[in-house]
Design a protein around this motif. Structure first.
Motif, PDB file in Angstrom:
ATOM      1  N   ASN A 143      26.621 117.666 -54.185  1.00  0.00           N
ATOM      2  CA  ASN A 143      25.582 118.376 -54.162  1.00  0.00           C
ATOM      3  C   ASN A 143      24.515 118.039 -55.134  1.00  0.00           C
ATOM      4  OD1 ASN A 143      26.504 120.131 -52.041  1.00  0.00           O
ATOM      5  ND2 ASN A 143      27.715 121.330 -53.850  1.00  0.00           N
ATOM      6  N   ILE A 144      23.356 117.196 -54.466  1.00  0.00           N
ATOM      7  CA  ILE A 144      22.541 116.455 -55.441  1.00  0.00           C
ATOM      8  C   ILE A 144      21.432 117.108 -55.668  1.00  0.00           C
ATOM      9  CG2 ILE A 144      21.500 114.183 -55.926  1.00  0.00           C
ATOM     10  CD1 ILE A 144      23.564 113.109 -53.802  1.00  0.00           C
ATOM     11  N   SER A 145      20.801 117.280 -56.960  1.00  0.00           N
ATOM     12  CA  SER A 145      19.635 118.063 -57.248  1.00  0.00           C
ATOM     13  C   SER A 145      18.567 117.123 -57.700  1.00  0.00           C
ATOM     14  CB  SER A 145      19.906 118.780 -58.601  1.00  0.00           C
ATOM     15  OG  SER A 145      20.072 117.966 -59.603  1.00  0.00           O
ATOM     16  N   LYS A 146      17.351 117.605 -57.538  1.00  0.00           N
ATOM     17  CA  LYS A 146      16.245 116.965 -57.912  1.00  0.00           C
ATOM     18  C   LYS A 146      16.191 116.202 -59.486  1.00  0.00           C
ATOM     19  CE  LYS A 146      13.214 118.741 -54.778  1.00  0.00           C
ATOM     20  NZ  LYS A 146      11.910 119.465 -54.220  1.00  0.00           N
ATOM     21  N   ASP A 147      16.925 117.179 -60.065  1.00  0.00           N
ATOM     22  CA  ASP A 147      17.007 116.741 -61.568  1.00  0.00           C
ATOM     23  C   ASP A 147      17.792 115.556 -61.743  1.00  0.00           C
ATOM     24  OD1 ASP A 147      15.331 118.894 -62.382  1.00  0.00           O
ATOM     25  OD2 ASP A 147      16.984 120.153 -63.005  1.00  0.00           O
ATOM     26  N   THR A 148      19.081 115.591 -61.018  1.00  0.00           N
ATOM     27  CA  THR A 148      19.926 114.400 -61.219  1.00  0.00           C
ATOM     28  C   THR A 148      19.073 113.098 -60.697  1.00  0.00           C
ATOM     29  OG1 THR A 148      21.674 115.599 -60.683  1.00  0.00           O
ATOM     30  CG2 THR A 148      22.312 113.413 -60.354  1.00  0.00           C
TER      31      THR A 148
END
Length: 522
Positions: A143-148
């Motif tokens: 579950n990839i976030s924009k922050d990562t």
């Protein structure tokens, strides 16, 4: 050039009651320095791809620390604090670095940080500064976030489920970070996160609709200026804001192109959202179909076609023996790779009631293992097996049978496996044959069925069984598709059930398909 290799790999099922403590990591894999190479260098894991990149491209790979445990519940604050403090201390103290390669899973949740991967990459970036290229390779269930994505220069995701391209994708990350460190490229990333998920039972990339979506993603990688494209299926059992599908495009300095390609790929998937969330067999339907369609055992040495080149796992090519072998039932609700209990008895209960013989499955049950060890090989005893972790995975089932092989648990698999693993350990384990024609492998560790050697090493030949229950959805395919007459997905209850409406989400995005009907693009 000196590159650091490190990471925390955990797929967190926030609905599981089993916490990911520091001790869980210690008992699984908490590796430092050369210990990492001992476990992963000869495997097909992401880290093997990093090490291959170091050998072929000529940079020095410094193995710092890697932490991993099987998918269970939320990482405790104590575990994250202790692991990250030591790991990030190594990164800080052993620098400076020309590049950093991270081997995370991408769906980690800690008590303090719902988006643990974003927090970890933030801390890494803070230590090495803005000019050192940082690459991360993630599981397709991330579950990839924009922050990562913002905290890294290169974020690459495995493209196959089951995960057969892990080393290949790690090698790609290493290459791009190496080229960035040399100044040959300036990676720019964009992530598109449409408001949708794909149900776990539709995540196999060898069948439509995922097959077509992966092929589109691979084709887009050939666009001039594009360095890499990724598709992430996401992990629906983590109650976090970033839960769901995502697409990442990396270009050489072209932000507009990266955004355009990611959005086009996501828009294509949006048109298939209904197909990505269709139901599968019930327990009785699957057992009845398997029992009626079974023809006979798979001959010695005969296997179905299974590609091992990192491509999407295709359906078996027909042959004169393709109709032979066991029917493999995927126990969706007890998906060990998704954080389940490994002791579900839902299918076993119905199979016992139906009088099905030639039935094989594993069960996590340390209590029953101890009872068998005390009784000794050859003893006939009565047991109450399984259903002991919680109230979601059935009740203990009474079985009567004979204690067979007793083994300490470690085994090695050299065939293709989901995730590229090679070394496994079931803990103390016992082969138990029941008087009504069933074989149960009792283990004292929560382990899935991702390697066929698990059975062979106990003297069990799964090719000879009518029905094999594999606790997983896609992860057992590389092991069992080569010998299966067919694979049937079974929608069982449990902490990884396909019925997502049974979970109470508090943090997910709203609206999110299939729970709601969002407008996309907004």
């Amino acid at each position: 050039m000196k590159f650091a290799i490190l990471g925390i790999s955990h797929e967190t099922n926030t609905f599981s009651i089993v916490p990911a403590t520091y001790e869980e990591f210690e008992n699984s894999r908490l590796l430092r320095g050369d210990e990492i190479a001992d476990v992963y260098a000869t495997s097909d894991h992401t880290i093997a791809g990093y090490l291959q990149g170091a050998d072929e491209l000529g940079f020095d790979a410094e193995l710092l620390m890697h932490a991993r445990t099987g998918p269970i519940g939320t990482i405790t604050k104590d575990a994250y604090d202790r692991i990250s403090t030591e790991m990030l201390g190594m990164l800080r103290d052993q620098g400076p670095w020309d590049g950093v390669l991270l081997a995370n899973h991408g769906a980690a949740v800690s008590e303090e940080f719902p988006d643990m991967d974003a927090e970890f990459t933030r801390a890494v970036r803070e230590i090495v500064g803005p000019d050192v290229p940082v690459g991360i390779t993630l599981d397709m269930h991330a579950n990839i976030s924009k922050d990562t994505v913002a905290n890294t220069d290169v974020c690459i995701v495995w493209r196959t489920c089951p995960h057969l391209d892990t080393k290949l994708r790690g090698r790609k990350t290493a290459e791009l970070i190496y080229r960035a460190a040399k100044g040959e490229i300036k990676p720019v990333q964009f992530i598109e996160m449409p408001p949708m998920l794909v149900n776990i039972v539709k995540q196999f990339t060898g069948q439509e609709p995922m097959l077509g979506l992966v092929n589109e993603c691979v084709a887009a990688n050939e666009i001039e200026g594009v360095l890499d494209t990724s598709i992430a299926e996401g992990y629906p059992y983590a109650d976090v804001d970033e839960m769901g599908m995502s697409w990442i495009t990396i270009t050489d300095g072209d932000a507009e192109l990266a955004e355009k390609v990611s959005k086009e790929l996501a828009a294509s998937a949006w048109t298939k959202r209904e197909d990505l969330n269709r139901p599968v067999h019930s327990i009785k339907e699957a057992l009845t179909e398997a029992n009626e369609r079974y023809v006979g055992p798979k001959p010695e040495g005969v296997e179905n076609f299974l590609p091992d080149d990192g491509s999407a796992l295709a359906e078996p090519e027909p042959s004169e023996h393709s109709h032979l072998g066991p029917f493999v039932l995927m126990d969706v609700g007890d998906n060990i790779g998704g954080g389940s209990s490994a002791d579900s008895t839902h299918i076993l209960k119905v199979a016992q009631e139906m009088g099905i013989e030639g039935y094989l499955q594993s069960l996590y049950d340390p209590e029953s293992v101890d009872a068998c060890v005390a009784a000794g090989t050859g003893a006939e005893i009565s047991l109450e097996v399984g259903g002991k972790t919680d109230d979601m995975h059935g009740e203990p089932i009474r079985v009567v049978g004979t204690v067979g092989v007793i083994d300490d648990g470690p085994y090695e698999e050299t065939r293709p496996t989901h995730g590229g693993g090679r070394f496994y350990d079931d803990g103390k384990r016992v082969l138990f044959n029941t008087v009504d024609g069933m074989t149960i492998l009792l283990t004292s560790r929560r382990t899935g069925n991702t390697a066929r050697q698990q059975m062979y090493s106990m003297g069990i030949r799964p090719e000879d069984y009518r029905i094999v229950v594999a606790k997983g959805v896609s992860s057992p395919r590389p092991a069992y598709q080569p010998i299966a007459a067919d694979i049937l997905l079974v929608n069982t209850p449990g902490v990884t059930t396909a019925d997502l409406d049974t979970f109470e989400y508090k943090r997910r995005r709203i609206p999110l398909y299939p729970f709601e009907e969002p407008v996309y693009p907004a």
